[in-house]
Design an enzyme around this catalytic site. Structure first.
Site, PDB file in Angstrom:
ATOM      1  N   HIS A  16       0.850  -1.182   0.000  1.00 22.60           N
ATOM      2  CA  HIS A  16       0.000   0.000   0.000  1.00 22.60           C
ATOM      3  C   HIS A  16       0.896   1.246   0.000  1.00 22.60           C
ATOM      4  CE1 HIS A  16      -2.513   3.145   1.892  1.00 22.60           C
ATOM      5  NE2 HIS A  16      -3.526   2.513   1.339  1.00 22.60           N
TER       6      HIS A  16
ATOM      7  N   VAL B 164       1.426   3.759   1.844  1.00 23.15           N
ATOM      8  CA  VAL B 164       2.100   4.223   3.066  1.00 23.15           C
ATOM      9  C   VAL B 164       3.144   3.234   3.566  1.00 23.15           C
ATOM     10  CG1 VAL B 164       0.131   5.616   3.806  1.00 23.15           C
ATOM     11  CG2 VAL B 164       0.359   3.250   4.633  1.00 23.15           C
ATOM     12  N   LYS B 165       3.268   2.079   2.916  1.00 29.46           N
ATOM     13  CA  LYS B 165       4.232   1.073   3.364  1.00 29.46           C
ATOM     14  C   LYS B 165       5.637   1.407   2.867  1.00 29.46           C
ATOM     15  CE  LYS B 165       1.156  -1.539   5.459  1.00 29.46           C
ATOM     16  NZ  LYS B 165      -0.152  -1.053   5.005  1.00 29.46           N
ATOM     17  N   HIS B 166       6.584   0.518   3.126  1.00 34.19           N
ATOM     18  CA  HIS B 166       7.993   0.784   2.823  1.00 34.19           C
ATOM     19  C   HIS B 166       8.248   0.968   1.338  1.00 34.19           C
ATOM     20  CE1 HIS B 166       8.179  -0.952   6.874  1.00 34.19           C
ATOM     21  NE2 HIS B 166       9.257  -0.200   7.023  1.00 34.19           N
TER      22      HIS B 166
END
Length: 398
Positions: free
Chosen positions: A194, A196-198
């Protein structure tokens, strides 16, 4: 009014522009990687997916990786591969996004919630044994905020009780547990992509595993339960022939998405190092604030720092978390809260779950506050957050 007056009361905010709690970081290489696929012969189920899966397997040290349309789909597939079905129980944590438990429900199973450890906020491994019954089939530990759970104890319990371990590592790409990369410890591990992930593929997820039987089930599950493998088909009418052997889903990811992932993965280490630098600055600047409790890190793990979650010491404040949250938002600081314990969601209440199951998780939820953290931030952004937090806390200090 002076700058010390809170923006929520008409004062000047600490930032002119809003700073979100999380955000993707893209560059020209990412864009060109996607453009190349758009100009190619394959937009989906093509060679870039295989490349991305191999890259993820290599990164985590796993033998296999299977990409899915999103992290929830990947968890669902893992539950299927684990053989979870009606009347099976799966132990997990309530301090997570709902998908970590929903995936069990999709298979007709029942989530069983174990309270969190008060220091790490991960599932309390010492309490897992108490919840094991003859119906228990699996454990889904969640590496909350990017800090790995107590995998040695969890795997020991699982092996003693013939349970399958599915790690929810949506927060933990690049994290380490006792010098071993997350992604090859449990029987299966899920990562999310997603924004907002790394790293991001827009939407997307993946399961890594060392077990060939799980790998084969995952591959087939993501395409309606269909196979073209001659050695497992019941019949073979010709080179065009395929069989649907069980009820799977269309959980395929596209080459367009994973092209972005292939490019992003090359920058993962840089992204993680930037997150760690920003966290170090937060920890240094906030260490003397009595009204907050900073996150604790175990010495034998390396968090990949998806989230920076602190606890408000509400007994030292004149207002509750809601007022602090709203005041910081007005200062253009995009704070968030992770998470409402899963079983407190209205749908789970209709299933018979009640308040009080996991008191530490419930109390922590009331105190948690997530500060902005993503690699597109710089030190100035962190200092803005620090100034905003200190300004609001000072105003509401007892």
């Amino acid at each position: 009014m002076s700058d010390e007056q809170l923006a929520i009361h008409g004062g000047k905010p600490v930032r002119n522009a809003y700073l979100p709690y999380g955000k993707q970081v893209l560059d020209e290489d990412d864009i060109q990687s996607v453009v190349q696929v758009l100009k190619s012969d394959y937009l989906t189920t093509g060679p870039v997916i295989q490349q991305f899966e191999q890259d993820m397997a290599n990164l985590t040290g796993a033998k296999y990786a299977v990409a899915f349309s999103n992290g929830t789909a990947a968890l669902h597939a893992a539950c299927f591969a684990a053989g979870i079905s009606e009347d099976d129980e799966v132990i997990t944590t309530p301090m997570t996004f709902a998908a970590s438990a929903n995936c069990v429900l999709y298979q007709g199973g029942k989530p069983v919630f174990v309270d969190i450890h008060p220091d790490t906020y991960n599932i309390n491994s010492m309490s897992i044994k108490e919840k094991i019954t003859k119906h228990t089939k699996a454990i889904i530990p969640v590496h909350f905020t990017g800090q790995p759970a107590d995998m040695d104890e969890i795997m020991k319990i699982a092996r003693e009780n013939q349970l399958i371990v599915i790690e929810d590592a949506a927060h933990a790409l690049g994290a380490m547990y006792k010098n071993q990369k997350i992604g090859s410890i449990g029987d299966m591990t899920m990562f999310s992509f997603h924004p907002v992930k790394h790293i991001t593929t827009g939407e997307g997820g993946i399961i890594t595993t060392n077990q060939e039987d799980f790998y084969k089930k995952l591959i087939q599950f993501r395409t309606h339960g269909i196979t073209r493998e001659p050695n497992i088909m019941r019949e073979n009418h010709g080179p065009w022939y395929y069989e649907m052997q069980f009820l799977g889903y269309n959980y395929r990811i596209t080459d367009i998405q994973v092209a972005l992932g292939v490019s992003q993965l090359k920058k993962l280490e840089t992204f993680i190092q930037k997150r760690k630098q920003l966290v170090e600055l937060y920890m240094e600047e906030l260490k003397n604030m009595d009204e907050i409790e900073l996150p604790k890190q175990l010495p034998y793990v390396e968090s990949s720092w998806h989230l920076f979650v602190l606890k408000l010491q509400l007994s030292k404040l004149t207002v509750g978390r809601k007022e602090i949250f709203e005041a910081l938002q007005k200062e253009n600081i995009g704070v968030n809260v992770h998470y409402l314990p899963v079983y407190l969601h209205p749908y789970y209440q209709t299933l018979g779950f009640t308040k009080g199951i996991c008191p530490i998780a419930e109390k922590s939820y009331e105190e948690f506050l997530t500060l902005p953290l993503f690699p597109g931030m710089d030190e100035g952004d962190v200092m803005d957050v620090v100034r905003g937090l200190k300004k609001v806390i000072k105003y509401y200090r007892k």
